[in-house]
Structures are given as C-alpha cells and as structure tokens.
Design an enzyme around this catalytic site. Structure first.
Site, PDB file in Angstrom:
ATOM      1  N   GLU A  87      45.817  43.215  32.657  1.00  0.00           N
ATOM      2  CA  GLU A  87      45.197  42.757  33.906  1.00  0.00           C
ATOM      3  C   GLU A  87      45.692  41.352  34.278  1.00  0.00           C
ATOM      4  OE1 GLU A  87      40.917  43.272  36.193  1.00  0.00           O
ATOM      5  OE2 GLU A  87      40.952  43.345  34.006  1.00  0.00           O
ATOM      6  N   TYR A 160      47.215  48.997  29.645  1.00  0.00           N
ATOM      7  CA  TYR A 160      45.969  48.756  30.368  1.00  0.00           C
ATOM      8  C   TYR A 160      45.561  50.082  30.997  1.00  0.00           C
ATOM      9  CZ  TYR A 160      42.744  46.693  33.821  1.00  0.00           C
ATOM     10  OH  TYR A 160      41.656  46.375  34.595  1.00  0.00           O
ATOM     11  N   ASP A 199      43.592  47.117  26.495  1.00  0.00           N
ATOM     12  CA  ASP A 199      42.296  47.458  27.069  1.00  0.00           C
ATOM     13  C   ASP A 199      42.351  48.953  27.367  1.00  0.00           C
ATOM     14  OD1 ASP A 199      40.033  47.907  28.544  1.00  0.00           O
ATOM     15  OD2 ASP A 199      40.393  46.336  30.024  1.00  0.00           O
ATOM     16  N   ASN A 201      39.775  50.850  27.898  1.00  0.00           N
ATOM     17  CA  ASN A 201      38.730  51.175  28.862  1.00  0.00           C
ATOM     18  C   ASN A 201      37.861  52.357  28.446  1.00  0.00           C
ATOM     19  OD1 ASN A 201      38.010  49.654  31.172  1.00  0.00           O
ATOM     20  ND2 ASN A 201      40.074  49.903  32.001  1.00  0.00           N
TER      21      ASN A 201
END
Length: 375
Positions: A87, A160, A199, A201
């Site tokens: 990000e 990501y 990440d 998520n």
C-alpha cells in the site's frame, strides 16, 4: 566496498544483546503496547540470531505519509536485509527513499488502475537471481500488488492481497485472485520453496481478531476468505505453513498487525492479524523466528512483521530443494505445473474481465468498533 551478500550468507551483525528464538513468548494482552505514534528510540529491537537473514513486511498505508511519521527512522533501526512494502500508494518509484548503497536491489510495482492507490515495493541488500512483477495477466496486474523474487534457495512472493471491499463488493474478484495466487505459488514450488508474505487481508481464525463474533461478514473474515486461505495453506506439492501461528499458536492480542484509526482501536487493542509469512513446509526448518513489531505503530495503521531465516548450511539443509516422489522426473513435474499455472492465469483474466470494477478508495467504513479494513 562490502562484498556481495547472498540469502544464505551469515549476517554480519555484531554479537547480539538479545536474540529471539522460536520459543520466545510474546506479551500478554494486558501489556501489548497501545502507543499511537512511533517510538522515540528503538532499543527494544533485538539483533538477528547468528547466521540469519532478516525479512520485514510492512503495510505503510501511503509511503509519502508514512515517511512523515517515522518510517525512515524505523527502517534505519531495524536494518532488515529484505524489506517488503505494501500500500505504497506511489504513482512512480520514489528514487531517493532508501539509499541504493544500503539497498542496491529495489523493485516497485505501482498501480496503473488508479493514482495514489495500492502499490508494492521490495528493497534488498541481497541480489536476487530474477525479479518479476504481477502474474503476467491483465487486468489482474493493474493494481500493482505483486512482486516475486528468486534467490539462491527460495522464492520470495511479496504481495498486497485485494480486500473484499465495503459490503463485499469485490469478494468475487478476491476469490479469483486467490486462485491465481495458488497457481503462482504451486508453479514456483516446483523449483524452490516459497516465502509468501505481505498484507494478505485475512484473519484466518477467531484468534486472529479482537471481535470475531461481530465480523463474520466483514471483509477479511468472511467464511469464503478464510476457507480460501486454508486452501492456500494446504498447498499442491506439499503443505504451506503460517509461520507466525506455527510458532505462537496461542498468541492473540500481541499478534495483531492492524488497528483501524476509528473508534480508538489502538488504545483498546481492537486489532486484526492481517500480515503473514506463509512458508513452504520444506523451508520451515530454516525459520528461526517470526516477530510482530507491535511497538512500531504510528507510521501506518499496520505494524511491521519480520521473519528470521537461517542460512541453508546452519539449518542442515544445504540445498533446500524440492523433493519429488519419483513418479515423474522433476522436469516433467515442473512442466506440468507450469502449464497448469498458465491455464489458471488465463482463466483469471476472463473472470476478472467479467467482474472488473473501479478500485475502491482505502477507507475505513466499518460500523463496528473493531473496524474492518475496507480498501
């Protein structure tokens, strides 16, 4: 001039004052830091165990903003051998972010789908044998979410993962992404084990977030995403391991890597574990430890996560190569898996064309105090 470093080289750190081991215990919830700005000193950062490479993953939630909140000071103090960022929200590489003397091997994957959105970067002191960005399939690569690096004895996949979005509007695309990633990992594992990090998520199990009961339809904790992550861990050639959870099976609050800005989540320790190191099972013998830097909050709404990887000789596994069962030659297995991965990526292209929508802004839209990320 310092000599070349390899992923298997002994780290040249001074004799450690503190050394983390896999048996180290993490702080109980009552003593988990709740600071909202980055530390003013980093004396708590331990030296890497002898003979280890230090790999750090960090969702910075806008690199430009993070630099104003202590990101660079943290990197100097941590001094990782490999730094994986998610990000970044960078529209182009930030050429002077980190010195090329310190990190001569720098790779950026910026979003083409929307300015100031998503993005990944990897900075390495160790020269990779090969670097690729994305899956090699459009439009899945438009958001700049994936960098793959090949080192001497492993592949590093820095990622990501797309969020399912507010009201789960991107859940279908997320499932397609997960399919593509499994094919990508399986193809890589035909030649070398993989470290899959970033990440991701997803909070895999109820222990991985503060308030599971109220978040079963929140992005990152849906049954679909959690089941998909289980499928990723199951692997194709052999299992993959959630390295942190393997080493710290009972750790809850001290494991959280994300605290939403709303509802005073950091102070209340209302967090999620969204950042991971997923390791091919043959490589786990070389994992000396995984650490959540839960003191390092404030430069982002995430905290860094790091993995210590022993050099191959120290682990007693000098090649750390993939073993086959002898039913097919390695070349035949690799060819079959590569063809399967290519077919899977072609399928994802068609599926993503059907479900493509404008990327959502990185906003926190949860009405729950626990705050589900919705990017």
């Amino acid at each position: 001039m310092a000599g070349k470093r390899t992923a298997d080289a002994d780290a040249s750190d001074p004799a450690p004052k503190k050394v983390l081991t896999a048996s180290s215990t993490l702080a109980p919830a009552s003593s988990v830091p709740n600071n909202k700005t980055m530390p003013t000193n980093y004396r708590f950062i331990e030296n890497a165990p002898t003979g280890c490479c230090k790999i750090v993953t960090f969702n910075v939630n806008s690199l430009a903003a993070s630099c104003k909140k202590g990101f660079k000071e943290y990197v100097v103090a941590e001094d990782p051998d490999i730094l994986c960022l998610q990000e970044t929200k960078a529209n182009q590489p930030m050429a002077f972010l980190l010195s090329k003397t310190q990190y001569p091997h720098q790779t950026w994957h910026c979003s083409r789908a929307k300015k100031g959105y998503s993005g990944t970067a990897v900075f390495s002191k160790i020269k990779p044998l090969r670097v690729t960005t994305g899956f090699g399939a459009e439009p899945i690569d438009d958001e700049g979410r994936l960098i793959t690096l090949e080192f001497d004895t492993f592949h590093l996949v820095a990622c990501y993962v797309p969020n399912a979005g507010d009201k789960l509007v991107r859940l279908d695309r997320r499932m397609v992404w997960d399919d593509a990633m499994r094919a990508h990992l399986a193809a890589l594992e035909q030649t070398k084990p993989v470290i899959y990090t970033g990440d991701l998520n997803v909070a895999h199990n109820e222990i991985d977030l503060a308030r599971p009961d109220t978040n079963h339809r929140s992005p990152g904790f849906t049954k679909e995403e959690r089941t998909s992550f289980s499928d990723t861990l199951r692997g194709a050639t052999y299992p993959r391991v959630d390295a942190f959870r393997h080493l710290h099976p009972d750790t809850r609050a001290a494991a959280y890597t994300y605290f939403g800005y709303r509802a005073n989540c950091r102070e209340k320790t209302l967090g999620w574990r969204l950042d991971y190191f997923v390791v091919s099972e043959p490589l786990m013998a070389r994992v000396a430890g995984v650490v959540t830097r839960n003191q390092c909050y404030g430069a982002s709404d995430h905290v860094p996560l790091l993995l210590y990887l022993r050099n191959a000789e120290a682990s007693g596994d000098p090649k750390c190569s993939v073993e086959t069962n002898g039913t097919k030659s390695e070349s035949e297995e690799t060819k079959d898996e590569a063809l399967e991965a290519k077919d899977k990526l072609e399928e994802t292209k068609d599926k993503l064309d059907e479900t493509k929508d404008e990327p959502l802004e990185a906003k926190d839209k949860s009405t729950d105090e626990n705050v589900a990320k919705s990017e």
